[in-house]
Write a protein that holds these residues in place. Structure first.
Motif, PDB file in Angstrom:
ATOM      1  N   ALA A 106       0.825  -1.207   0.000  1.00 55.11           N
ATOM      2  CA  ALA A 106       0.000   0.000   0.000  1.00 55.11           C
ATOM      3  C   ALA A 106       0.858   1.255   0.000  1.00 55.11           C
ATOM      4  CB  ALA A 106      -0.935  -0.015   1.209  1.00 55.11           C
ATOM      5  N   VAL A 107       1.963   1.234   0.739  1.00 56.31           N
ATOM      6  CA  VAL A 107       2.841   2.408   0.766  1.00 56.31           C
ATOM      7  C   VAL A 107       3.490   2.605  -0.599  1.00 56.31           C
ATOM      8  CG1 VAL A 107       4.956   3.356   1.756  1.00 56.31           C
ATOM      9  CG2 VAL A 107       3.257   2.276   3.246  1.00 56.31           C
ATOM     10  N   ILE A 108       3.952   1.483  -1.208  1.00 56.13           N
ATOM     11  CA  ILE A 108       4.600   1.588  -2.523  1.00 56.13           C
ATOM     12  C   ILE A 108       3.600   2.126  -3.551  1.00 56.13           C
ATOM     13  CG2 ILE A 108       5.601   0.234  -4.419  1.00 56.13           C
ATOM     14  CD1 ILE A 108       6.742  -1.639  -2.164  1.00 56.13           C
ATOM     15  N   ALA A 109       2.349   1.645  -3.488  1.00 54.83           N
ATOM     16  CA  ALA A 109       1.341   2.061  -4.453  1.00 54.83           C
ATOM     17  C   ALA A 109       0.771   3.432  -4.128  1.00 54.83           C
ATOM     18  CB  ALA A 109       0.218   1.018  -4.493  1.00 54.83           C
ATOM     19  N   GLY A 110       1.108   3.953  -2.964  1.00 53.65           N
ATOM     20  CA  GLY A 110       0.574   5.251  -2.579  1.00 53.65           C
ATOM     21  C   GLY A 110      -0.862   5.211  -2.108  1.00 53.65           C
ATOM     22  N   THR A 111      -1.365   4.031  -1.776  1.00 52.43           N
ATOM     23  CA  THR A 111      -2.761   3.896  -1.361  1.00 52.43           C
ATOM     24  C   THR A 111      -2.908   3.698   0.143  1.00 52.43           C
ATOM     25  OG1 THR A 111      -2.645   1.509  -1.710  1.00 52.43           O
ATOM     26  CG2 THR A 111      -3.420   2.841  -3.563  1.00 52.43           C
ATOM     27  N   TRP A 112      -1.801   3.792   0.863  1.00 54.82           N
ATOM     28  CA  TRP A 112      -1.846   3.536   2.303  1.00 54.82           C
ATOM     29  C   TRP A 112      -2.765   4.555   2.991  1.00 54.82           C
ATOM     30  CZ3 TRP A 112      -1.093   5.696   7.035  1.00 54.82           C
ATOM     31  CH2 TRP A 112      -0.841   4.827   8.124  1.00 54.82           C
ATOM     32  N   ALA A 113      -3.616   4.091   3.870  1.00 59.26           N
ATOM     33  CA  ALA A 113      -4.455   4.998   4.651  1.00 59.26           C
ATOM     34  C   ALA A 113      -4.510   4.482   6.081  1.00 59.26           C
ATOM     35  CB  ALA A 113      -5.864   5.056   4.058  1.00 59.26           C
ATOM     36  N   SER A 114      -4.622   5.406   7.010  1.00 58.62           N
ATOM     37  CA  SER A 114      -4.677   5.015   8.411  1.00 58.62           C
ATOM     38  C   SER A 114      -5.930   4.194   8.678  1.00 58.62           C
ATOM     39  CB  SER A 114      -4.674   6.258   9.296  1.00 58.62           C
ATOM     40  OG  SER A 114      -4.873   5.869  10.635  1.00 58.62           O
ATOM     41  N   ALA A 115      -5.768   3.107   9.367  1.00 59.88           N
ATOM     42  CA  ALA A 115      -6.907   2.245   9.675  1.00 59.88           C
ATOM     43  C   ALA A 115      -6.580   1.433  10.905  1.00 59.88           C
ATOM     44  CB  ALA A 115      -7.195   1.319   8.498  1.00 59.88           C
ATOM     45  N   ASP A 116      -7.559   0.692  11.369  1.00 62.73           N
ATOM     46  CA  ASP A 116      -7.330  -0.250  12.456  1.00 62.73           C
ATOM     47  C   ASP A 116      -7.647  -1.636  11.922  1.00 62.73           C
ATOM     48  OD1 ASP A 116      -6.847  -1.322  14.992  1.00 62.73           O
ATOM     49  OD2 ASP A 116      -8.988  -1.300  15.439  1.00 62.73           O
ATOM     50  N   ARG A 117      -6.632  -2.464  11.835  1.00 59.23           N
ATOM     51  CA  ARG A 117      -6.842  -3.814  11.308  1.00 59.23           C
ATOM     52  C   ARG A 117      -6.753  -4.823  12.435  1.00 59.23           C
ATOM     53  NH1 ARG A 117      -2.531  -4.589   6.861  1.00 59.23           N
ATOM     54  NH2 ARG A 117      -1.453  -3.105   8.181  1.00 59.23           N
ATOM     55  N   TRP A 118      -7.673  -5.776  12.424  1.00 56.78           N
ATOM     56  CA  TRP A 118      -7.673  -6.774  13.499  1.00 56.78           C
ATOM     57  C   TRP A 118      -8.026  -8.138  12.930  1.00 56.78           C
ATOM     58  CZ3 TRP A 118     -11.055  -6.891  18.543  1.00 56.78           C
ATOM     59  CH2 TRP A 118     -10.339  -7.529  19.558  1.00 56.78           C
ATOM     60  N   PRO A 119      -7.176  -8.680  12.090  1.00 57.60           N
ATOM     61  CA  PRO A 119      -7.452 -10.002  11.520  1.00 57.60           C
ATOM     62  C   PRO A 119      -7.192 -11.128  12.526  1.00 57.60           C
ATOM     63  CG  PRO A 119      -5.390  -9.148  10.651  1.00 57.60           C
ATOM     64  CD  PRO A 119      -5.897  -8.134  11.636  1.00 57.60           C
TER      65      PRO A 119
END
Lengths: 362, 309
Positions: free
Chosen positions: A272-285
């Protein structure tokens, strides 16, 4: 590459000098630099080992798109971690994972000063534009272990070694007990908090203290195999590996293990960072996404118990079973969650009460 | 509380106390010679990783203890050379030795963390060593009896032998000992090496007596407890024995109380954690009230030996 903090300083100094040499022009083509900050050593065979394995998995999966990950070990949860975070950010790391709960405030503080760097804080709750949080649903694995414990325990008493009474640990204890009591309604557990994440001798003594007083199943939420080794030596029914498969330490006593598998999460974030699509979120898999895995079952466990454990696992993967669906009573016996109601993620993450069957510590 | 549980608690207390007692006995001799070595924690870690690797490779626990002692001596010689031959500041050098030992043991231990070994078994035959009652006396490994024998040996050495008198003279008044012909530096080197050997054996207790694995920083601060105990015991070996077992009793009772319920479990863990320190304060107050005992610290403790040429 495993770096000491001193080496990070050197790398930082070199990176700081780069712009002076006109290095900005080729900065775009550089592989993504990813930093990891760990509270212990990658050789702990548990929590920190799991994160290091995740970093390795990420590098293998993404190849030349990412640089060799920088892992800084033994960073205490205090002002020192702020310095390490800043050094990582200044030395060109665009994605930084802080993997212990107590780093939270410092991550937020440093992230304000480096808006173009993405931070991810494991087990945390504070987010901002460039700070995300992530965690794993370890309690789903605890429910599988609790099911096995409920079936196999002869005394109906289990011990549970905790580090600190924080919600994440309480959540694991409650999940374990709820699952065990579905099998054996008289099952009870006594948590012992030892106020440290890594003091193997104290963990072993805590295990001895519990076994001497009649428990025959042991679980722990600390980072090493010490308690399992005592279980093996004393020949009790058994215990569970935490963070990694610990069968080498307790071939008879390890009934199964909860394995942390951070790799896919790290790949996702880096992509996501490389593609520029990273967004702040809370992930809990959890079990469903494969971030929490159940290790091999001990050959000594009867087939029907394995089947029961697998059913709990499968139910959590397909969503048909949730260990925190009511009715749930608290440790005093009063109803806390009504029948059919399921606790929300927010309620799980702030859990500060024990379910029925837990003898609460002072 | 059943007698069996009481025995089980005592066995755990003895195990928890033993490494602290061994390390503190070594430090007591070092301090009696006038040297303050704060590197106990580092030397213990070097001993711990040495013992672990030797047991892992050879399976011989006694060889592991021996070589852990040798590794402790080698580490202590770094300290000895800097502080005795070069008259470096003892406090700073001791702290540096702890940092060095922590880092060195972590480096040497890379690749050994996922590997189990076996504990050193009891010294006596299994019939009495595993007996539910008699194991309170005979159920321990050689390290436990070694620690107890060394308490008597250190006391006898200091109080009843000529060599012990010389050691105390060097620690109380180095210039006088020097003027009547004793090698102050030589005596202090021997004391520092003894302290290193004991710290190495104390470190070996972790993988051989307490938890059969290698984990970085597995001594978890017990080297510092050992240093503090020497002051707590006002440099007397039998008080050291009492202090070490008292410390072991407090930390172990916390775990048994929490695990077993009952009235003791109502004590909050914060208070349990503070108890050894409260005990230290009480002992220091008691020592201060008795004026004659307060002068027990070796007069030259921590001072480099710089004879006027």
């Amino acid at each position: 590459m495993t770096l000491t903090r001193r080496n990070v300083l050197k790398v930082g100094a070199a990176a700081a000098a780069l712009p002076l040499l006109g290095g900005k022009a080729f900065a775009q083509a550089e592989p993504l630099k990813v930093g990891f900050m760990l509270i212990g050593t990658v050789n702990d065979n548990g929590w920190n080992f799991g994160h290091a394995q995740g970093a390795k998995f990420m590098k293998e999966a993404l190849g030349d798109a990412v640089a060799e990950p920088t892992i800084v070990e033994n960073v205490p949860e205090g002002p020192d971690c702020e310095r390490v975070l800043r050094e990582l950010a200044q030395s060109g790391h665009k994605l930084i994972f802080a993997t212990s709960f107590g780093y939270g405030d410092y991550v937020i503080k440093v992230a304000e000063q480096f808006p173009d760097v993405k931070f991810e804080h494991a087990t945390g709750y504070q987010r901002s534009d460039n700070v995300a949080t992530y965690n794993a649903r370890f309690h789903e694995g605890r429910a599988v272990c609790g099911t096995i414990a409920g079936h196999l325990s002869k005394t109906g008493k289990a011990g549970y070694i905790g580090s600190f009474p924080i919600p994440e640990v309480v959540l694991g204890i409650n999940s374990f007990v709820l699952a065990a009591r579905k099998v054996n309604p008289a099952f009870e557990i006594t948590p012992v908090y030892i106020s440290t994440w890594n003091d193997p001798a104290k963990e072993a003594d805590a295990a001895r203290a519990m076994i001497d007083q009649g428990i025959d199943i042991i679980a722990q939420h600390t980072d090493g195999p010490a308690a399992l080794q005592v279980a093996e030596e004393r020949g009790i029914v058994g215990g569970f590996g935490q963070g990694a498969d610990m069968v080498a330490f307790a071939p008879k006593a390890q009934l199964t293990s909860i394995i942390d598998n951070w790799g896919p999460t790290y790949v996702e974030s880096a992509e996501a960072v490389i593609a520029g699509t990273w967004a702040s979120a809370d992930r809990w898999p959890g079990l469903k996404e494969g971030e929490v895995q159940i290790g091999p079952y001990n050959a000594s466990i009867p087939a029907d118990v394995v089947a029961a454990a697998e059913a709990v696992k499968a139910g959590q993967i397909d969503g048909s079973f949730n260990i925190f669906t009511g009715p749930i009573n608290d440790h005093t016996g009063a109803e806390r969650v009504a029948a059919g109601v399921t606790l929300t993620d927010g309620e799980l993450l702030s859990m500060d009460w024990y379910v029925e069957g837990v003898n609460p510590p002072a | 509380m059943t007698p069996e549980l009481l025995v089980a608690i005592i066995v755990t207390v003895v195990g928890a106390s033993t490494p602290i007692l061994i390390a503190a006995l070594g430090e007591l001799i070092v301090e009696k010679s006038g040297v303050l070595n704060l590197g106990v924690e580092g030397m213990m870690l070097v001993g711990a990783i040495t013992a672990f690797v030797i047991v892992f490779v050879t399976g011989n626990h006694y060889l592991a203890i021996l070589l852990a002692a040798a590794a402790g001596v080698a580490t202590s010689l770094i300290f000895g050379f800097l502080t005795l031959s070069l008259s470096a500041n003892q406090t700073a050098t001791g702290l540096a030795l702890t940092i060095f030992g922590t880092g060195f043991s972590a480096l040497a231990g890379q690749g050994y963390s996922a590997r189990p070994v076996t504990l050193l078994g009891p010294l006596f035959p299994a019939e009495i060593a595993t007996h539910p009652m008699w194991r309170v006396l005979f159920g321990y490994s050689a390290l436990v009896y070694f620690a107890l024998i060394m308490v008597v040996a250190v006391w006898f050495f200091l109080k009843r032998t000529r060599a012990g008198l010389i050691l105390r003279a060097v620690g109380e008044n180095d210039l006088s000992a020097h003027s009547i012909g004793y090698s102050v530096i030589g005596v202090r080197y021997l004391a520092v090496m003894f302290g290193g050997a004991m710290a190495g054996i104390a470190g070996a207790c972790f993988p051989l007596l307490l938890t059969p694995q290698w984990a970085e920083r597995m001594t978890a601060g017990r080297g510092w407890i050992a240093v503090a105990l020497v002051v707590f015991a006002s440099w007397k070996p039998f008080r050291l024995l009492a202090g070490a077992y008292l410390f072991g009793l407090v930390v172990t009772m916390e775990l048994y109380a929490k695990a077993g319920g009952g009235p003791l479990s109502a004590i909050p863990s914060e208070l349990w954690a503070a108890l050894p320190y409260l005990a230290t304060v009480v002992v220091l107050v008691l020592i201060s009230i008795r004026r004659d005992a307060s002068t027990n610290a070796p007069a030259c403790l921590g001072k480099p030996f710089l004879p006027a040429n």
